[in-house]
Design a protein around this motif. Sequence first.
Motif, short mmCIF file in Angstrom:
data_model
loop_
_atom_site.label_atom_id
_atom_site.label_comp_id
_atom_site.label_asym_id
_atom_site.label_seq_id
_atom_site.Cartn_x
_atom_site.Cartn_y
_atom_site.Cartn_z
N GLU A 9 0.83 -1.21 0.00
CA GLU A 9 0.00 0.00 0.00
C GLU A 9 0.86 1.26 0.00
O GLU A 9 0.57 2.22 -0.71
N SER A 10 1.93 1.25 0.80
CA SER A 10 2.82 2.42 0.85
C SER A 10 3.53 2.63 -0.47
O SER A 10 3.72 3.77 -0.91
N VAL A 11 3.93 1.54 -1.12
CA VAL A 11 4.59 1.63 -2.44
C VAL A 11 3.62 2.19 -3.47
O VAL A 11 3.97 3.07 -4.26
N VAL A 12 2.37 1.69 -3.44
CA VAL A 12 1.33 2.17 -4.37
C VAL A 12 1.07 3.65 -4.16
O VAL A 12 0.95 4.43 -5.11
N LYS A 13 1.01 4.07 -2.88
CA LYS A 13 0.78 5.48 -2.56
C LYS A 13 1.91 6.36 -3.10
O LYS A 13 1.67 7.44 -3.66
N ILE A 15 3.90 5.69 -5.62
CA ILE A 15 3.82 5.69 -7.09
C ILE A 15 2.73 6.64 -7.55
O ILE A 15 2.92 7.45 -8.46
N LEU A 16 1.56 6.57 -6.88
CA LEU A 16 0.45 7.44 -7.24
C LEU A 16 0.78 8.91 -7.00
O LEU A 16 0.43 9.78 -7.81
N LEU A 17 1.49 9.20 -5.89
CA LEU A 17 1.91 10.57 -5.61
C LEU A 17 2.88 11.08 -6.67
O LEU A 17 2.77 12.21 -7.14
N SER A 18 3.83 10.21 -7.05
CA SER A 18 4.81 10.59 -8.08
C SER A 18 4.11 10.93 -9.39
O SER A 18 4.40 11.94 -10.04
N TYR A 19 3.13 10.07 -9.78
CA TYR A 19 2.37 10.33 -11.01
C TYR A 19 1.54 11.61 -10.89
O TYR A 19 1.35 12.33 -11.87
N CYS A 244 -0.57 31.18 -13.08
CA CYS A 244 -0.18 29.88 -13.67
C CYS A 244 1.34 29.76 -13.76
O CYS A 244 1.91 28.70 -13.51
N ALA A 245 2.01 30.87 -14.12
CA ALA A 245 3.47 30.88 -14.21
C ALA A 245 4.10 30.63 -12.84
O ALA A 245 5.08 29.87 -12.72
N PHE A 246 3.52 31.25 -11.81
CA PHE A 246 4.04 31.04 -10.45
C PHE A 246 3.75 29.62 -9.97
O PHE A 246 4.60 28.97 -9.37
N ALA A 247 2.54 29.13 -10.24
CA ALA A 247 2.17 27.77 -9.85
C ALA A 247 3.08 26.74 -10.52
O ALA A 247 3.39 25.69 -9.93
N LEU A 248 3.52 27.04 -11.73
CA LEU A 248 4.44 26.14 -12.44
C LEU A 248 5.75 26.00 -11.67
O LEU A 248 6.30 24.90 -11.58
N ASN A 249 6.23 27.09 -11.11
CA ASN A 249 7.45 27.03 -10.29
C ASN A 249 7.25 26.18 -9.05
O ASN A 249 8.15 25.43 -8.66
N LEU A 250 6.08 26.28 -8.43
CA LEU A 250 5.77 25.43 -7.28
C LEU A 250 5.72 23.95 -7.70
O LEU A 250 6.17 23.07 -6.97
N ALA A 251 5.16 23.70 -8.87
CA ALA A 251 5.07 22.33 -9.38
C ALA A 251 6.46 21.74 -9.64
O ALA A 251 6.70 20.57 -9.39
N VAL A 252 7.38 22.60 -10.14
CA VAL A 252 8.77 22.16 -10.34
C VAL A 252 9.38 21.77 -8.99
O VAL A 252 10.07 20.75 -8.87
N PHE A 253 9.12 22.61 -7.97
CA PHE A 253 9.63 22.34 -6.62
C PHE A 253 9.13 20.99 -6.11
O PHE A 253 9.89 20.19 -5.57
N LEU A 254 7.84 20.72 -6.31
CA LEU A 254 7.26 19.45 -5.87
C LEU A 254 7.83 18.28 -6.66
O LEU A 254 8.22 17.26 -6.09
N LEU A 255 7.87 18.43 -7.98
CA LEU A 255 8.29 17.33 -8.85
C LEU A 255 9.74 16.94 -8.60
O LEU A 255 10.06 15.76 -8.40
N VAL A 256 10.64 17.94 -8.60
CA VAL A 256 12.07 17.66 -8.40
C VAL A 256 12.35 17.23 -6.96
O VAL A 256 13.14 16.33 -6.71
N GLY A 257 11.65 17.89 -6.01
CA GLY A 257 11.87 17.57 -4.60
C GLY A 257 11.38 16.19 -4.22
O GLY A 257 12.02 15.49 -3.43
N LYS A 258 10.26 15.76 -4.78
CA LYS A 258 9.65 14.48 -4.41
C LYS A 258 10.09 13.33 -5.34
O LYS A 258 9.95 12.17 -4.98
N THR A 259 10.56 13.66 -6.53
CA THR A 259 11.04 12.60 -7.45
C THR A 259 12.49 12.90 -7.80
O THR A 259 13.38 12.64 -7.02
N SER A 260 12.74 13.45 -8.98
CA SER A 260 14.10 13.82 -9.39
C SER A 260 14.03 14.71 -10.62
O SER A 260 13.01 14.80 -11.30
N ALA A 261 15.17 15.38 -10.91
CA ALA A 261 15.25 16.21 -12.11
C ALA A 261 15.13 15.35 -13.37
O ALA A 261 14.62 15.80 -14.40
N LEU A 262 15.60 14.10 -13.27
CA LEU A 262 15.51 13.18 -14.41
C LEU A 262 14.05 12.88 -14.74
O LEU A 262 13.66 12.81 -15.91
N THR A 263 13.23 12.71 -13.70
CA THR A 263 11.80 12.47 -13.90
C THR A 263 11.17 13.63 -14.65
O THR A 263 10.35 13.44 -15.54
#
Length: 349
Positions: A9-13, A15-19, A244-263
């Motif tokens: 369940e934790s692994v699925v969570k 994965i779902l968060l990353s997506y 939207c431009a500012f929210a995009l920066n927040l989304a970058v923070f979330l994406l890179v912080g929680k996954t990776s720059a490669l993702t």
Amino acid sequence: MGKGGSLNESVVKKILLSYSYVGIWIFLSFTVIVYNKYILDKKMYNWPFPISLTMIHMAFCSSLAFLLVRVFNLVEPVSMSRDLYLSSVVPIGALYSLSLWFSNSAYIYLSVSFIQMLKALMPVAVYSIGVLLKKESFKSNTMINMLSISFGVGIAAYGEARFDSWGVILQLGAVAFEATRLVLIQILLTSKGISLNPITSLYYVAPCCLAFLFVPWVIVEFPVLRESSSFHFDFVIFGTNSFCAFALNLAVFLLVGKTSALTMNVAGVVKDWLLIAFSWQVIRDTVTPVNLIGYAIAFLGVTYYNYLKYQALMAKEAQKKAQTGDEETGKLLEEREGSGTGKKTGSDA
């Protein structure tokens, strides 16, 4: 069974968060690009003032970043001296302002689909500038891959129905400035142990961008805007666009912080295909078979580039684990030797 179930369940969570992070970033990046095209294109909203639009974004982002860092204290500021700001942040801010100005200007002359195809040259520009500035080592197989990406983009450009030389020059300039900025971030900030997340980056860099853009704005766009007495500032359009431009920066923070720059790089490839499809089917931009063949070649090159990055990342992680394992083994041996010495000393007494 219970432990296995909770582990799954934790692994699925995760994965779902990353997506979810990937989905949010793709949606916001997609929205900002299409929204900017809508505002700047003469056939749509017809407000062809890219410097003004970029300055509105920077003013909005600077204000919100200031509130988050200094007023609400939601993000910790980075300790930075005046000399470091002038020698590191100012050059990065100058390059960022040029990159945004040129990339937004390109939307006036080129289709969204063709701009995304030209952006495939980013790995080529980053690698080439990295080699020139001695941040990357020259490798023949990497250079062959870079040439294959360039070849694919060249074919896509050859097949472009609405080819505009000035638009291509602007977009290539934007790619060059952005690639230089990314390399300089590594040289001027990362190498000194300073890391800026998207919020602190906006806090320090956005005001700098605003200052740099003011001079060309006064010369190029202000006289035209002053004469356009019929224009009124639409707070709904420009407010939501800036948000939207500012929210995009927040989304970058979330994406890179929680996954990776490669993702984010891989997600970027998916976003590019979606934008090409949207540009083709909804905006009704002409996308030729030659366009698609050329971009497909470039896409394969970019995919291989990301694969090599992934391999290098995995090798680095494995090396770190091996070093950690060696250190732990060494500590255990030292503890055993110490306890063994203690025992011998006790028996001798």
